[in-house]
Design a protein around this motif. Structure first.
Motif, PDB file in Angstrom:
ATOM      1  N   ILE A 146     -84.864  50.223 -38.105  1.00 22.72           N
ATOM      2  CA  ILE A 146     -84.150  49.316 -37.201  1.00 22.72           C
ATOM      3  C   ILE A 146     -85.148  48.282 -36.701  1.00 22.72           C
ATOM      4  O   ILE A 146     -86.182  48.639 -36.140  1.00 22.72           O
ATOM      5  CB  ILE A 146     -83.553  50.088 -36.013  1.00 22.72           C
ATOM      6  N   TRP A 147     -84.827  47.013 -36.903  1.00 21.18           N
ATOM      7  CA  TRP A 147     -85.762  45.937 -36.595  1.00 21.18           C
ATOM      8  C   TRP A 147     -85.092  44.832 -35.783  1.00 21.18           C
ATOM      9  O   TRP A 147     -83.900  44.551 -35.961  1.00 21.18           O
ATOM     10  CB  TRP A 147     -86.308  45.322 -37.891  1.00 21.18           C
ATOM     11  N   GLY A 148     -85.895  44.220 -34.909  1.00 14.75           N
ATOM     12  CA  GLY A 148     -85.438  43.042 -34.205  1.00 14.75           C
ATOM     13  C   GLY A 148     -85.719  41.786 -35.014  1.00 14.75           C
ATOM     14  O   GLY A 148     -86.278  41.858 -36.112  1.00 14.75           O
ATOM     15  N   GLN A 149     -85.347  40.636 -34.453  1.00 12.50           N
ATOM     16  CA  GLN A 149     -85.511  39.364 -35.151  1.00 12.50           C
ATOM     17  C   GLN A 149     -86.903  38.781 -34.983  1.00 12.50           C
ATOM     18  O   GLN A 149     -87.281  37.876 -35.722  1.00 12.50           O
ATOM     19  CB  GLN A 149     -84.474  38.368 -34.642  1.00 12.50           C
ATOM     20  N   GLY A 150     -87.647  39.246 -34.018  1.00 15.30           N
ATOM     21  CA  GLY A 150     -89.012  38.776 -33.830  1.00 15.30           C
ATOM     22  C   GLY A 150     -89.140  37.754 -32.709  1.00 15.30           C
ATOM     23  O   GLY A 150     -88.186  37.044 -32.387  1.00 15.30           O
ATOM     24  N   THR A 151     -90.321  37.712 -32.139  1.00 14.12           N
ATOM     25  CA  THR A 151     -90.655  36.723 -31.128  1.00 14.12           C
ATOM     26  C   THR A 151     -92.062  36.206 -31.424  1.00 14.12           C
ATOM     27  O   THR A 151     -92.956  36.988 -31.756  1.00 14.12           O
ATOM     28  CB  THR A 151     -90.551  37.318 -29.710  1.00 14.12           C
TER      29      THR A 151
END
Length: 123
Positions: free
Chosen positions: A112-117
């Motif tokens: 599960i991964w976020g979109q990044g910052t």
């Protein structure tokens, strides 16, 4: 489906600090493991810090003593406090989560991964 949303990235000068947050709008069980990865242009995505479902933590050698990962299960949020930032810390930072994998910096352990910052540290 667990969705992750990162925030807190930005531009700072070397020596400065940033705190990244990763939150989810879904109910997340306490026994999820969390981690932060980063990727600089032209480089592999690398593990930075991880906190296991049991609360244990692990860090990349390059950030030990400067970064701290923590979690607040009541808020479904985990944090990465980054101090004494260096230009080589620049990159896109991704939040990751997985059920009961412990504290690990192996990206294949997380599904599960976020979109990044984006984090940019100038010298």
């Amino acid at each position: 489906q667990v969705e992750l949303v990162e925030s807190g990235g930005g531009s700072v000068q070397a020596g400065g600090s940033l705190r990244l947050s990763c939150s989810t709008s879904s109910y997340v069980y306490e026994n999820y493991s969390w981690a932060w990865f980063r990727q600089a242009p032209g480089k592999e995505r690398e593990g930075v810090a991880s906190i296991g479902h049991d609360g244990r933590t692990t860090y990349a050698d390059s950030v030990k003593g400067r970064f701290a990962i923590s979690r607040d299960n009541a808020k479904n949020t985990q944090y990465l406090q980054m101090n004494s930032l260096k230009p080589e810390d620049s990159g896109m930072y991704y939040c990751a989560a997985e059920l009961r994998v412990g504290a690990t910096l192996n990206r294949d352990d997380f599904g599960i991964w976020g979109q990044g910052t984006q984090v940019t540290v100038s010298s």
